[in-house]
Design a protein around this motif. Structure first.
Motif, PDB file in Angstrom:
ATOM      1  N   LEU A 265      -8.005  -0.564 -51.980  1.00  0.00           N
ATOM      2  CA  LEU A 265      -7.721  -1.640 -50.256  1.00  0.00           C
ATOM      3  C   LEU A 265      -8.254  -0.283 -49.581  1.00  0.00           C
ATOM      4  N   ASP A 266      -8.766   0.643 -49.491  1.00  0.00           N
ATOM      5  CA  ASP A 266      -8.886   2.461 -48.940  1.00  0.00           C
ATOM      6  C   ASP A 266     -10.373   2.362 -48.859  1.00  0.00           C
ATOM      7  N   VAL A 267     -10.260   1.847 -50.138  1.00  0.00           N
ATOM      8  CA  VAL A 267     -12.044   2.435 -50.218  1.00  0.00           C
ATOM      9  C   VAL A 267     -13.354   0.893 -49.676  1.00  0.00           C
ATOM     10  N   MET A 268     -12.437   0.164 -50.168  1.00  0.00           N
ATOM     11  CA  MET A 268     -13.183  -1.277 -49.076  1.00  0.00           C
ATOM     12  C   MET A 268     -13.052  -1.857 -48.607  1.00  0.00           C
ATOM     13  N   LYS A 269     -12.066  -0.507 -47.710  1.00  0.00           N
ATOM     14  CA  LYS A 269     -11.275  -1.438 -45.927  1.00  0.00           C
ATOM     15  C   LYS A 269     -13.023  -0.129 -45.383  1.00  0.00           C
ATOM     16  N   GLY A 270     -12.603   0.978 -45.911  1.00  0.00           N
ATOM     17  CA  GLY A 270     -13.827   2.230 -45.541  1.00  0.00           C
ATOM     18  C   GLY A 270     -15.083   1.686 -45.892  1.00  0.00           C
ATOM     19  N   CYS A 271     -15.911   0.971 -47.175  1.00  0.00           N
ATOM     20  CA  CYS A 271     -17.157   0.090 -47.717  1.00  0.00           C
ATOM     21  C   CYS A 271     -16.933  -1.145 -46.750  1.00  0.00           C
ATOM     22  N   ALA A 272     -16.300  -1.671 -47.103  1.00  0.00           N
ATOM     23  CA  ALA A 272     -16.803  -3.504 -45.407  1.00  0.00           C
ATOM     24  C   ALA A 272     -15.665  -3.114 -44.160  1.00  0.00           C
ATOM     25  N   ALA A 273     -16.184  -1.906 -43.820  1.00  0.00           N
ATOM     26  CA  ALA A 273     -15.843  -1.792 -42.673  1.00  0.00           C
ATOM     27  C   ALA A 273     -16.514  -2.221 -41.183  1.00  0.00           C
ATOM     28  N   ASP A 274     -17.588  -2.437 -41.062  1.00  0.00           N
ATOM     29  CA  ASP A 274     -18.885  -2.967 -40.548  1.00  0.00           C
ATOM     30  C   ASP A 274     -18.788  -4.454 -40.611  1.00  0.00           C
ATOM     31  N   GLN A 275     -18.090  -4.982 -42.255  1.00  0.00           N
ATOM     32  CA  GLN A 275     -18.614  -6.325 -42.179  1.00  0.00           C
ATOM     33  C   GLN A 275     -16.643  -6.883 -41.598  1.00  0.00           C
ATOM     34  N   ALA A 276     -16.010  -6.110 -41.370  1.00  0.00           N
ATOM     35  CA  ALA A 276     -14.656  -6.403 -40.410  1.00  0.00           C
ATOM     36  C   ALA A 276     -14.578  -6.451 -39.055  1.00  0.00           C
ATOM     37  N   ASP A 277     -15.966  -5.382 -38.745  1.00  0.00           N
ATOM     38  CA  ASP A 277     -16.475  -5.631 -37.032  1.00  0.00           C
ATOM     39  C   ASP A 277     -16.793  -6.996 -37.098  1.00  0.00           C
ATOM     40  N   LEU A 278     -17.491  -6.998 -37.646  1.00  0.00           N
ATOM     41  CA  LEU A 278     -17.741  -9.248 -37.498  1.00  0.00           C
ATOM     42  C   LEU A 278     -17.066  -9.626 -37.574  1.00  0.00           C
ATOM     43  N   ASP A 279     -16.021  -9.550 -37.701  1.00  0.00           N
ATOM     44  CA  ASP A 279     -14.799 -10.893 -38.006  1.00  0.00           C
ATOM     45  C   ASP A 279     -14.138 -11.322 -36.719  1.00  0.00           C
ATOM     46  N   PRO A 280     -13.673 -10.438 -35.672  1.00  0.00           N
ATOM     47  CA  PRO A 280     -13.585 -10.977 -33.893  1.00  0.00           C
ATOM     48  C   PRO A 280     -14.646 -12.201 -33.518  1.00  0.00           C
ATOM     49  N   GLU A 281     -15.705 -11.626 -33.749  1.00  0.00           N
ATOM     50  CA  GLU A 281     -16.876 -13.054 -33.667  1.00  0.00           C
ATOM     51  C   GLU A 281     -17.183 -13.602 -34.031  1.00  0.00           C
ATOM     52  N   TRP A 282     -16.922 -13.766 -35.408  1.00  0.00           N
ATOM     53  CA  TRP A 282     -16.905 -14.866 -36.301  1.00  0.00           C
ATOM     54  C   TRP A 282     -15.594 -16.209 -36.114  1.00  0.00           C
ATOM     55  N   SER A 283     -14.856 -14.662 -36.134  1.00  0.00           N
ATOM     56  CA  SER A 283     -13.605 -16.081 -35.357  1.00  0.00           C
ATOM     57  C   SER A 283     -13.588 -17.148 -34.610  1.00  0.00           C
ATOM     58  N   ARG A 284     -14.348 -15.822 -33.713  1.00  0.00           N
ATOM     59  CA  ARG A 284     -14.804 -17.178 -31.865  1.00  0.00           C
ATOM     60  C   ARG A 284     -15.449 -18.296 -32.363  1.00  0.00           C
ATOM     61  N   TYR A 285     -17.019 -18.317 -33.366  1.00  0.00           N
ATOM     62  CA  TYR A 285     -17.653 -19.263 -33.792  1.00  0.00           C
ATOM     63  C   TYR A 285     -17.102 -19.851 -34.020  1.00  0.00           C
ATOM     64  N   ILE A 286     -15.945 -19.772 -35.292  1.00  0.00           N
ATOM     65  CA  ILE A 286     -15.272 -20.170 -35.841  1.00  0.00           C
ATOM     66  C   ILE A 286     -14.335 -21.552 -35.436  1.00  0.00           C
ATOM     67  N   ASP A 287     -13.265 -21.153 -34.266  1.00  0.00           N
ATOM     68  CA  ASP A 287     -12.747 -21.582 -33.305  1.00  0.00           C
ATOM     69  C   ASP A 287     -13.970 -23.016 -32.335  1.00  0.00           C
ATOM     70  N   ALA A 288     -15.044 -22.290 -32.329  1.00  0.00           N
ATOM     71  CA  ALA A 288     -15.905 -23.575 -30.981  1.00  0.00           C
ATOM     72  C   ALA A 288     -17.051 -24.209 -32.670  1.00  0.00           C
ATOM     73  N   MET A 289     -16.854 -24.244 -33.575  1.00  0.00           N
ATOM     74  CA  MET A 289     -17.030 -24.745 -34.193  1.00  0.00           C
ATOM     75  C   MET A 289     -16.187 -25.983 -34.063  1.00  0.00           C
ATOM     76  N   LEU A 290     -14.929 -25.595 -34.428  1.00  0.00           N
ATOM     77  CA  LEU A 290     -13.786 -27.352 -34.481  1.00  0.00           C
ATOM     78  C   LEU A 290     -14.116 -27.744 -33.007  1.00  0.00           C
TER      79      LEU A 290
END
Length: 540
Positions: A265-290
């Motif tokens: 988990l520790d390694v993957m959270k480091g390697c996928a940190a940029d993807q995690a930073d996408l998550d807030p905007e992705w969640s807003r996009y999903i909410d708008a789609m719904l």
């Protein structure tokens, strides 16, 4: 006695070292089993001081093996990202195709239905004016597929053209010139020859097509973002961390140990940190789609609007025919008495009007889209997938580390796993989601991720407008800089659109009569003029 004890200890030291010596032949076997050449493996353990990735301790690896492991790690990471995001990517690819096919087929079926029924009901007068109806469907399709079409203006033009054709048919004994037709069109709103049908239909069609087009564009953006983010390359720091997690245990002869779950988990959270930073905007996009799916199921349901459109247009035609004498009298009063054409209706020998009451299909005959692909079922299925993937990017490390062949399933207290240096429990605290300052496993902000965040932000703004029944390109408000452009997906001009709420004009009549855009230099001159006037008033 003390001297004898010391001598005994000195004698036992090399024995202990021999007993704990690494078996490099086993490491060679494991290395070969991975598909690599055994020639790279040292015959005896080394101190490990020259290793750049694995911990500097006794090892059966050298820098050449580390380089091999690093290359394999990069491929492993890409494969993990591809496999973990496969369901997400497939959901958006298939969803986009299903909705797009459905909407296009719905348009084709509706046009075919209208053509068949109008031909059967009205015959030659319909054939003589068929291009008016063909133009309507052509423009609707052009709008849906991304064309620069103002739906409200296009529908107004359709009813105006239909009025002109109908008036000519109803008054064929007169010579109706182009100038006279232009005069008639000016009285369209006042006369209301088609009753309330144009007004109601314009509202229904506009909102339904805005919702349908924007939703399909939203699925395309989600598909493209998922594909792009899943292919983000690893940083050098991430390659090192991932190699240390997956392969450095081989150097210690611990090839059967899996990484500790917390370590993974520790390694993957480091390697996928940029993807995690996408998550807030992705969640807003999903909410708008719904939100838009609610409209597709309810008042903006394009299926319920388009299937009976032939009936509604026929009702409008019948309304004009029934009131043709009064309508003609009012037009003659406003535009003048036209000159006789020199030929009466009876002399023409054909029915000039859309005579006959319209008879719609029975439910069994009504052409529909492919069986099992009705809009309500499509929307229900897509809603579930959207909800499922709302937090996809921040949950990516957990999804990867839950794979049985990636990490141990023993939990945080597991000691029979690889912790990056040896067998034993992973002690450090797992880092948080997203990029962290001074974290060696976290890469610099990725340009691809930033682009995807902007694409999602633009799309969320479009979806919010579609939910309110507004087309972001053709709003009355002049605050939108992209009012003159259109197209599916995201265009260059989209990068200037933010997700700030669009202000509705207080007086729509004043707004609609204004110019659609104001040049900055003209606006500056106006502001300076107002300032000068204000200053002069103050000095008075």
């Amino acid at each position: 006695m003390f001297a004898a004890l010391c001598a005994l200890l000195v004698l036992r030291v090399p024995v202990a070292a021999d007993l704990s010596a690494l078996n490099c032949s086993q490491v060679k076997d494991a290395f070969t089993a991975l598909g690599f050449s055994p020639d790279s493996v040292p015959t005896e353990e080394t101190s490990g001081v020259n290793l750049r990735v694995c911990a500097p301790q006794r090892s059966c690896c050298n820098t050449e093996m580390e380089e091999i492991f690093s290359r394999r790690s990069s491929r492993d990471f890409e494969k993990l990202m591809e496999d973990t995001s496969e369901e997400l990517r497939n959901a958006f690819v298939s969803g986009h195709k299903r909705f797009d096919d459905f909407f296009l087929e719905l348009l084709e079926n509706t046009e075919r239905s209208l053509n068949e029924m109008f031909l059967r009901t009205y015959g030659k007068p319909y054939l003589q004016n068929v291009e008016v109806f063909q133009g309507l469907f052509s423009e609707l399709k052009r709008y849906y597929t991304g064309g620069n079409v103002n739906l409200e203006e296009m529908l107004n033009d359709f009813w105006t053209r239909l009025l002109e054709r109908m008036f000519q048919l109803l008054n064929s004994q007169y010579l109706i010139t182009e100038d006279y037709l232009e005069c008639i069109s000016k009285y369209m709103e006042q006369l209301k020859p088609f009753g309330d049908v144009p007004k109601k239909l314009k509202s229904q069609v506009t909102r339904a097509f805005i919702a349908a087009r924007t939703f399909v564009q939203g699925l395309a953006v989600g598909r493209d973002v998922a594909n792009s983010v899943s292919e983000v390359s690893m940083s050098p720091a991430c390659v090192g961390s991932f190699t240390r997690m997956l392969y450095c245990s081989q150097c210690r002869g611990l090839s059967t140990l899996k990484p500790c779950s917390e370590y993974c988990l520790d390694v993957m959270k480091g390697c996928a940190a940029d993807q995690a930073d996408l998550d807030p905007e992705w969640s807003r996009y999903i909410d708008a789609m719904l939100l838009v799916t609610e409209r597709l199921e309810g008042p903006f349901n394009i299926e319920s609007v388009m299937e009976p459109i032939d009936v509604k247009i026929s009702e409008a035609i019948m309304n004009m025919q029934e009131n043709s004498m009064q309508l003609s009298y009012q037009v003659f009063q406003g535009c003048g008495q036209p000159k006789p054409s020199g030929m009466s209706r009876s002399a023409r020998g054909v029915p000039d009007t859309f005579s006959g009451r319209f008879s719609p299909y029975s439910p069994e005959e009504l052409p529909t889209a492919s069986a099992g692909s009705r809009l309500d079922r499509l929307v229900t299925d897509m809603k579930e997938k959207l909800k499922q993937f709302r937090k996809f990017w921040s949950s990516l490390p957990v999804s990867v580390c839950q794979e049985e062949d990636v990490a141990s399933t023993g939990g945080a207290e597991d000691e029979r796993c690889w912790n990056g240096r040896e067998q034993g429990r992973f002690i450090p605290e797992v880092q948080t989601d997203g990029r962290a300052v001074n974290d060696p496993d976290v890469s610099r902000p990725d340009a691809v991720i930033r682009q995807q965040i902007m694409a999602l932000r633009v799309m969320s703004n479009k979806l919010k407008n579609a939910y309110d029944g507004n087309d972001i390109y053709f709003q009355d408000s002049n605050e939108e800089s992209s009012g003159s452009g259109s197209g599916s997906g995201v265009t260059d001009s989209d990068s200037f659109v933010t997700d700030a709420p669009v202000q509705e004009p207080e007086n729509r009549e004043e707004e609609s009569s204004a110019s659609p855009s104001v040049r900055p230099d003209v606006l500056l001159l106006l502001l300076l003029s107002f300032s000068a006037l204000a200053a002069s008033d103050r000095w008075r």
